[in-house]
Design a protein around this motif. Structure first.
Motif, PDB file in Angstrom:
ATOM      1  N   ASN A  17       2.152  -2.048   4.740  1.00  0.00           N
ATOM      2  CA  ASN A  17       1.934  -0.687   4.664  1.00  0.00           C
ATOM      3  C   ASN A  17       3.156   0.709   4.748  1.00  0.00           C
ATOM      4  OD1 ASN A  17       0.257   1.602   5.766  1.00  0.00           O
ATOM      5  ND2 ASN A  17      -0.302   0.680   8.113  1.00  0.00           N
ATOM      6  N   LEU A  31      -6.725  -2.216   6.082  1.00  0.00           N
ATOM      7  CA  LEU A  31      -5.877  -3.153   6.236  1.00  0.00           C
ATOM      8  C   LEU A  31      -6.491  -4.486   5.967  1.00  0.00           C
ATOM      9  CD1 LEU A  31      -2.700  -1.547   7.786  1.00  0.00           C
ATOM     10  CD2 LEU A  31      -3.424  -1.461   5.369  1.00  0.00           C
ATOM     11  N   HIS A  89       4.128  -3.247   8.842  1.00  0.00           N
ATOM     12  CA  HIS A  89       3.886  -2.158   8.629  1.00  0.00           C
ATOM     13  C   HIS A  89       5.261  -1.339   7.931  1.00  0.00           C
ATOM     14  CE1 HIS A  89      -0.129  -1.699  10.303  1.00  0.00           C
ATOM     15  NE2 HIS A  89       0.302  -2.491  11.201  1.00  0.00           N
ATOM     16  N   VAL A 125       0.465  -8.731   8.102  1.00  0.00           N
ATOM     17  CA  VAL A 125       0.701  -6.649   7.848  1.00  0.00           C
ATOM     18  C   VAL A 125       2.396  -6.516   8.664  1.00  0.00           C
ATOM     19  CG1 VAL A 125       0.260  -4.143   7.758  1.00  0.00           C
ATOM     20  CG2 VAL A 125      -2.080  -6.061   7.980  1.00  0.00           C
ATOM     21  N   VAL A 160      -4.510   2.380   9.894  1.00  0.00           N
ATOM     22  CA  VAL A 160      -4.237   1.732  10.585  1.00  0.00           C
ATOM     23  C   VAL A 160      -5.104   1.911  11.783  1.00  0.00           C
ATOM     24  CG1 VAL A 160      -2.191   0.925  12.520  1.00  0.00           C
ATOM     25  CG2 VAL A 160      -2.108   1.848  10.351  1.00  0.00           C
ATOM     26  N   ALA A 219      -1.051   6.612   6.749  1.00  0.00           N
ATOM     27  CA  ALA A 219      -1.669   5.720   8.279  1.00  0.00           C
ATOM     28  C   ALA A 219      -1.788   6.495   8.991  1.00  0.00           C
ATOM     29  CB  ALA A 219       0.229   4.812   8.239  1.00  0.00           C
ATOM     30  N   VAL A 237       1.151  -1.117  -0.384  1.00  0.00           N
ATOM     31  CA  VAL A 237      -0.098   0.126   0.167  1.00  0.00           C
ATOM     32  C   VAL A 237       1.272   1.359   0.194  1.00  0.00           C
ATOM     33  CG1 VAL A 237      -1.711   1.264   0.976  1.00  0.00           C
ATOM     34  CG2 VAL A 237      -1.675  -0.759   1.024  1.00  0.00           C
ATOM     35  N   ALA A 295       2.136   3.565   3.653  1.00  0.00           N
ATOM     36  CA  ALA A 295       1.032   4.222   3.618  1.00  0.00           C
ATOM     37  C   ALA A 295       1.876   5.365   3.777  1.00  0.00           C
ATOM     38  CB  ALA A 295      -0.040   3.946   3.714  1.00  0.00           C
TER      39      ALA A 295
END
Length: 317
Positions: A167, A152, A289, A287, A177, A173, A4, A169
Motif C-alpha cells: 500500500n 485492500l 503498508h 498488506v 486503510v 491511504a 497500490v 497510496a
C-alpha cells in the motif's frame, strides 16, 4: 503482487520488488504524471518526515542511489546541484548530516543573512524521473495500470488478486486503510522561465506556512512555496502565487521579470510517522503498508523501498 500507488514511493518500491524477481503490477487511480510526486520541487533533504531514528538511514541510502543516477541526468532526471539552505545550522541536523559529502557552513558571500548551509545535493526533474522509473519497471517485467482501489482486503488473500499488496497510496491511504492520521499539507509552486539561476535556494519557513525556495530544473525555474496544513484545495491561488514570486525575487531580483510558465499545486501526504509495516488481514491476505512520507518521499524513496521489499519477503522465509 500488487503495489497500490504510482507516485515516487509506489514506483520505486515496484522497481525494487520486480528487480528482486517478483511479479509486480502497479495499480493507481491516476497515472504517475498526475500524482503529487510529478509536481514536487524534488530537492533531496529530510523534510517534514519521521521517525527521526530511521529517516537518516533511508535518506542516505537514497542519496547514494541518486549519486549514481546523476551520471545520466537526461535519462534519469537526477542532477547534483549546489545551493544554500539559509538559516540552516549543522548542529540542528541529525546524525545523517555527517555522511553527506560537501555539506558545510555557508560562507558570507554564499548566504545573504550570514547563517546557512551550503551543499551539493540531488535535484530531481520529477516528470523525467517518473518516466524513467516506469521504463525501468517495465524492463524488469512489471506493469502499471490505471484503476480505482476501494478495498485492500479485496485485493489480497485467497479470494483476491494477489497474495501480497503493498500500500503506497499516499494521501489516498486516509480513506483506503482507513487512516485519519494521514492528512494533506498543501504546496503551491510557480514555474517561470529561468533568468540564469543555476543554484538552488531555500529559506526559513514563516509561522504562516509560507516559505521561499527556488530550484533550477530543465527548461524552467521552480519557485515556492507553501505548507498549508489540512488544506485540500488543488487550485492555484493567484494571491499566493504573487507572494511566492515576490519572496523569491527578494533573494534573486532577476526572478521578478521572469515569464510565468505555469502554476502547480500538490498535497503532501503527511503523517506523524511513516507507516512501514507488514499486516496480516482477517481474510488471510497480507498488506505491507508504506505511506506517510510527507514532503520527503523523493528523499527516502530508495531506502524505504528496500525496507518495504524486505517486509514482503519476510513472509516467504
Amino acid at each position: 503482487m500488487i503495489v497500490v500507488g504510482s507516485g515516487v514511493i509506489g514506483l520505486t518500491t515496484a522497481v525494487v520488488l520486480a528487480e528482486r524477481g517478483h511479479s509486480v503490477l502497479v495499480r493507481s487511480r491516476e497515472p504517475a504524471g498526475r500524482t503529487t510526486s510529478a509536481v514536487a520541487g524534488a530537492l533531496w533533504w529530510p523534510y517534514r518526515i519521521r521517525p527521526e531514528d530511521r529517516v537518516g538511514d533511508w535518506s542516505l541510502e537514497s542519496f547514494a542511489v541518486y549519486g549514481e543516477l546523476a551520471d545520466r541526468p537526461e535519462e534519469t532526471g537526477v542532477r547534483m546541484v549546489e545551493g544554500v539552505h539559509e538559516g540552516g545550522r549543522l548542529d540542528g541536523l541529525g546524525a545523517w548530516a555527517a555522511d553527506v559529502p560537501e555539506l558545510r557552513v555557508a560562507t558570507a558571500s554564499e548566504c545573504r543573512s550570514g547563517e546557512g548551509l551550503w551543499a551539493r545535493l540531488p535535484l530531481i526533474d520529477m516528470p523525467t524521473h517518473l518516466r524513467w522509473l516506469g521504463a525501468r519497471l517495465a524492463a524488469a517485467g512489471g506493469a502499471v495500470e490505471t484503476g480505482t482501489v476501494t478495498s485492500l482486503a479485496s485485493l489480497a488473500g485467497s479470494s483476491g488478486e494477489a497474495r501480497v499488496v503493498v500500500n503506497c497510496a499516499g494521501l489516498g491511504a486516509r480513506d483506503l486503510v482507513p487512516d485519519p492520521a494521514v492528512r494533506p499539507v498543501r504546496g503551491q509552486l510557480v514555474l517561470v522561465e529561468n533568468p540564469g539561476v543555476d543554484t538552488w535556494y531555500t529559506g526559513p519557513e514563516s509561522p504562516s506556512g509560507g516559505s521561499t525556495y527556488f530550484f533550477p530544473q530543465p527548461g524552467r525555474l521552480v519557485l515556492g512555496g507553501t505548507a498549508q496544513e489540512d488544506d485540500w484545495s488543488t487550485e492555484p491561488d493567484p494571491v499566493v502565487a504573487d507572494a511566492i514570486v515576490r519572496r523569491c525575487a527578494a533573494v534573486r531580483p532577476e526572478i521578478a521579470g521572469a515569464r510565468i510558465l505555469g502554476h502547480r499545486v500538490g498535497l503532501r501526504p503527511v503523517r506523524d510517522a511513516v507507516r512501514l509495516e507488514r499486516v496480516r488481514l482477517p481474510g488471510g491476505g497480507t498488506v505491507v503498508h508504506h505511506y506517510g512520507h510527507g514532503g520527503a518521499g523523493v528523499t527516502v524513496a530508495w531506502g524505504c523501498a528496500r525496507e518495504a521489499a524486505d517486509l514482503v519477503e519476510s513472509g516467504d522465509a
